[in-house]
Design a protein around this motif. Structure first.
Motif, PDB file in Angstrom:
ATOM      1  N   THR A 218       0.676  -1.193   0.434  1.00 46.33           N
ATOM      2  CA  THR A 218       0.220   0.055   0.134  1.00 46.33           C
ATOM      3  C   THR A 218       0.482   1.332   0.044  1.00 46.33           C
ATOM      4  N   VAL A 219       1.904   1.264   0.993  1.00 44.15           N
ATOM      5  CA  VAL A 219       2.571   2.505   1.235  1.00 44.15           C
ATOM      6  C   VAL A 219       3.047   2.356   0.158  1.00 44.15           C
ATOM      7  N   LEU A 220       3.572   1.915  -1.095  1.00 43.42           N
ATOM      8  CA  LEU A 220       4.494   1.726  -2.155  1.00 43.42           C
ATOM      9  C   LEU A 220       3.914   2.637  -2.926  1.00 43.42           C
ATOM     10  N   GLN A 221       2.125   2.271  -3.265  1.00 42.78           N
ATOM     11  CA  GLN A 221       1.522   3.047  -4.217  1.00 42.78           C
ATOM     12  C   GLN A 221       1.598   4.211  -3.608  1.00 42.78           C
ATOM     13  N   VAL A 222       0.853   5.352  -2.870  1.00 43.33           N
ATOM     14  CA  VAL A 222       1.021   6.019  -1.664  1.00 43.33           C
ATOM     15  C   VAL A 222       2.318   6.916  -2.097  1.00 43.33           C
ATOM     16  N   PHE A 223       3.919   6.678  -2.346  1.00 43.94           N
ATOM     17  CA  PHE A 223       4.879   7.107  -2.413  1.00 43.94           C
ATOM     18  C   PHE A 223       5.965   5.417  -3.108  1.00 43.94           C
ATOM     19  N   PRO A 224       5.551   5.888  -4.245  1.00 43.56           N
ATOM     20  CA  PRO A 224       6.205   5.788  -5.398  1.00 43.56           C
ATOM     21  C   PRO A 224       7.451   6.268  -5.775  1.00 43.56           C
ATOM     22  N   GLU A 225       7.873   7.886  -5.028  1.00 44.34           N
ATOM     23  CA  GLU A 225       9.900   8.083  -5.474  1.00 44.34           C
ATOM     24  C   GLU A 225      10.567   7.719  -4.106  1.00 44.34           C
ATOM     25  N   ASN A 226       9.622   6.905  -3.300  1.00 42.49           N
ATOM     26  CA  ASN A 226      11.183   6.965  -2.042  1.00 42.49           C
ATOM     27  C   ASN A 226      11.827   5.415  -2.308  1.00 42.49           C
ATOM     28  N   LYS A 227      12.642   5.087  -2.412  1.00 42.15           N
ATOM     29  CA  LYS A 227      13.508   3.979  -2.529  1.00 42.15           C
ATOM     30  C   LYS A 227      13.029   3.323  -1.376  1.00 42.15           C
ATOM     31  N   ILE A 228      13.442   3.767  -0.796  1.00 37.81           N
ATOM     32  CA  ILE A 228      13.632   2.967   0.766  1.00 37.81           C
ATOM     33  C   ILE A 228      12.441   1.370   0.884  1.00 37.81           C
ATOM     34  N   TRP A 229      10.722   2.009   0.354  1.00 40.79           N
ATOM     35  CA  TRP A 229       9.562   1.426   0.641  1.00 40.79           C
ATOM     36  C   TRP A 229      10.287   0.004  -0.820  1.00 40.79           C
ATOM     37  N   TRP A 230      10.829   0.443  -1.904  1.00 41.95           N
ATOM     38  CA  TRP A 230      11.048  -0.096  -3.334  1.00 41.95           C
ATOM     39  C   TRP A 230      11.930  -1.707  -2.305  1.00 41.95           C
ATOM     40  N   THR A 231      13.134  -1.056  -1.803  1.00 42.40           N
ATOM     41  CA  THR A 231      14.033  -2.616  -0.829  1.00 42.40           C
ATOM     42  C   THR A 231      13.574  -3.026   0.581  1.00 42.40           C
ATOM     43  N   GLN A 232      12.442  -2.356   0.630  1.00 43.95           N
ATOM     44  CA  GLN A 232      11.603  -2.798   1.912  1.00 43.95           C
ATOM     45  C   GLN A 232      10.845  -3.909   1.520  1.00 43.95           C
ATOM     46  N   LEU A 233      10.166  -3.521   0.402  1.00 46.91           N
ATOM     47  CA  LEU A 233       9.309  -4.860  -0.114  1.00 46.91           C
ATOM     48  C   LEU A 233       9.954  -5.963   0.028  1.00 46.91           C
ATOM     49  N   GLY A 234      10.533  -5.632  -1.417  1.00 49.13           N
ATOM     50  CA  GLY A 234      11.465  -6.398  -1.828  1.00 49.13           C
ATOM     51  C   GLY A 234      12.824  -7.601  -0.930  1.00 49.13           C
ATOM     52  N   MET A 235      12.218  -7.129   0.437  1.00 51.15           N
ATOM     53  CA  MET A 235      13.561  -7.663   1.113  1.00 51.15           C
ATOM     54  C   MET A 235      12.046  -8.423   1.619  1.00 51.15           C
ATOM     55  N   PHE A 236      11.175  -8.041   2.217  1.00 44.90           N
ATOM     56  CA  PHE A 236      10.022  -9.028   3.308  1.00 44.90           C
ATOM     57  C   PHE A 236       9.716 -10.039   2.235  1.00 44.90           C
ATOM     58  N   TYR A 237       9.619  -9.849   0.364  1.00 46.35           N
ATOM     59  CA  TYR A 237       9.245 -11.502  -0.197  1.00 46.35           C
ATOM     60  C   TYR A 237      10.295 -12.561   0.081  1.00 46.35           C
ATOM     61  N   LEU A 238      11.484 -11.355   0.306  1.00 48.92           N
ATOM     62  CA  LEU A 238      12.250 -12.610   0.374  1.00 48.92           C
ATOM     63  C   LEU A 238      12.005 -13.406   1.078  1.00 48.92           C
ATOM     64  N   LEU A 239      12.074 -12.864   1.965  1.00 49.72           N
ATOM     65  CA  LEU A 239      11.764 -13.014   3.908  1.00 49.72           C
ATOM     66  C   LEU A 239      10.968 -14.192   4.004  1.00 49.72           C
ATOM     67  N   VAL A 240       9.661 -14.399   3.451  1.00 46.52           N
ATOM     68  CA  VAL A 240       8.509 -14.899   3.023  1.00 46.52           C
ATOM     69  C   VAL A 240       8.399 -16.485   2.006  1.00 46.52           C
ATOM     70  N   GLU A 241       9.858 -15.406   1.392  1.00 44.24           N
ATOM     71  CA  GLU A 241      10.911 -16.957   0.345  1.00 44.24           C
ATOM     72  C   GLU A 241       9.705 -17.416  -1.202  1.00 44.24           C
TER      73      GLU A 241
END
Length: 420
Positions: A218-241
């Motif tokens: 959700t937050v990535l859609q609201v703040f797509p310009e913030n690179k932090i959310w992209w990397t955090q989402l990517g890492m969380f996907y890896l966390l759940v494999e």
């Protein structure tokens, strides 16, 4: 496991600081509450107290805070309203000086009778709660934030963020989501990232990773310009494999220029490799090793060499195995380099690398001599080819394969009129 370590090493919420800026709240709810509340009458301090307060204000206006405090502390007010008013003024002076403890002491005296004028009472409750947050008195801060909202009928986003933050500090993580959601609603179109940060942190610490992912999406859609959310989402996907989604998000983040740390580049390269895209892994690593973003150490160069090898770029793989061999002086990398150079028909270079491997240790000696024999053979040095194949014959692991070469080398040398 590697991805979990990477994620853990990333501090999920350290990149954003919860701010304390006043923001307009939900106007309709506030107006409704104001209509329900009876308007309190405006009061004034008595003449003698008012005269001293006026002098204190003059000192304050001249930046003489200590002088203002001397005047205010000397006031002996009789009426309850005067006492509350003076206590609030004293509290503001102490807060200005940075003495939160004294400021809180006098603010409590000011708000307790609940007789200050409406604006002053509300401001005093809010300041009291803010100072209690600063002094880590989170339970008391929570009480006074709610008291401020009940008194004023206001419901602003920043106050809900502070409430969520207080629950976070108290480790009552299950209580964070509700005020964070109220903050998001209260901010309306002027969205703020802090409530999302607090929700993600609360879910992460409770190991509720799918819920954290929902917030991140959700937050990535609201703040797509913030690179932090992209990397955090990517890492969380890896966390759940969910490596496919992790790769997709980090790949898109990289294309937007959002990956600027060594760990991020290495993670993306690892994902390319594990998803059978070794060429992308190799070109990515090569680019950022050359730029200096990724360290040119033996581990990273080994990963790069392996990626080029998997991508079937034999010359590139051989090049980096050679670099790695010089960095480590490890025979296994000279062997890999030599065998790949032979495969790439760079026979003279192959022989040099293979001989260096034999100098360093005798492991896989039979295979090395077999490769030497082939390289010498294709260089038409049949004498050395025959000598090497004889050595390969002595190794039980390569004896059978070497036997087939013996006759072939002899026949070829005889046919070309070369002695062995």
């Amino acid at each position: 496991m590697m991805f979990k370590k990477i994620l853990t090493s990333l501090v999920v919420v350290s990149s954003l600081v919860v701010v304390q800026l006043p923001v307009a709240g939900n106007a309709m709810a506030a107006e409704a509450k104001k209509e329900e509340k009876k308007k309190r009458p405006t009061q004034l301090v008595g003449p003698s107290v008012g005269k001293k307060v006026g002098k204190a204000f003059e000192s304050y206006s001249a930046d003489d805070i200590d002088g203002a405090l001397v005047i205010l502390l000397d006031i002996e007010a009789k009426k309850d309203y005067d006492k509350a008013y003076v206590s609030r003024f004293i509290a503001v002076m102490y807060a200005t000086k940075g003495d939160e403890v004294k400021a809180i002491e006098y603010l409590k005296k000011a708000v307790a009778p609940d007789i200050l004028n409406e604006g002053d009472q509300g401001e005093a409750l809010k300041l009291l709660a803010d100072l209690q947050m600063q002094t880590k008195a989170y339970k008391e801060a929570l009480k006074n934030y709610h008291a401020w909202m009940d008194f004023t009928g206001k419901s602003d986003g920043n106050t809900w963020v502070k409430i969520a933050q207080a629950y976070t500090e108290l480790k009552q993580l299950e209580k964070v989501t509700a005020p964070a959601d109220k903050a998001i609603v209260a901010f309306g179109d002027k969205q703020n990232q802090n409530p999302y940060v607090l929700k993600i942190q609360a879910y992460y610490e409770r190991k509720k990773y799918p819920e954290a992912i929902d917030v991140l999406e959700t937050v990535l859609q609201v703040f797509p310009e913030n690179k932090i959310w992209w990397t955090q989402l990517g890492m969380f996907y890896l966390l759940v494999e969910d490596y496919q989604k992790g790769l997709a998000v980090l790949d898109l983040a990289y294309k937007q220029g959002f990956l600027d740390k060594e760990s991020q580049i290495k993670t993306l390269a690892s994902l390319y490799a594990s998803n059978e895209i070794p060429y992308k892994a190799a070109t990515l690593l090569e680019k950022h090793i050359d730029s200096g973003l990724v360290k040119r150490d033996d581990q990273n160069v080994a990963t790069l060499a392996n990626a080029w090898h998997a991508a079937m770029h034999i010359d590139k793989a051989a090049k980096y195995y050679g670099e790695l061999a010089k960095m480590t002086n490890d025979a296994k990398y000279y062997r890999k380099q030599g065998m790949l150079l032979k495969q790439d028909e760079q026979f003279k270079k192959s022989i040099a690398a293979l001989n260096k491997a034999l100098e360093l240790d005798k492991k896989d000696e039979g295979k090395v001599h077999m490769s030497l024999a082939e390289s010498y053979f294709y260089l038409e040095n049949y004498k050395k080819a025959y000598a090497a194949i004889q050595k390969a014959m002595k190794d039980p692991k390569t004896k059978r394969a070497a036997r087939g070469w013996v006759g072939f080398i002899k026949d070829t040398a005889k046919r070309k009129g070369k002695s062995i």
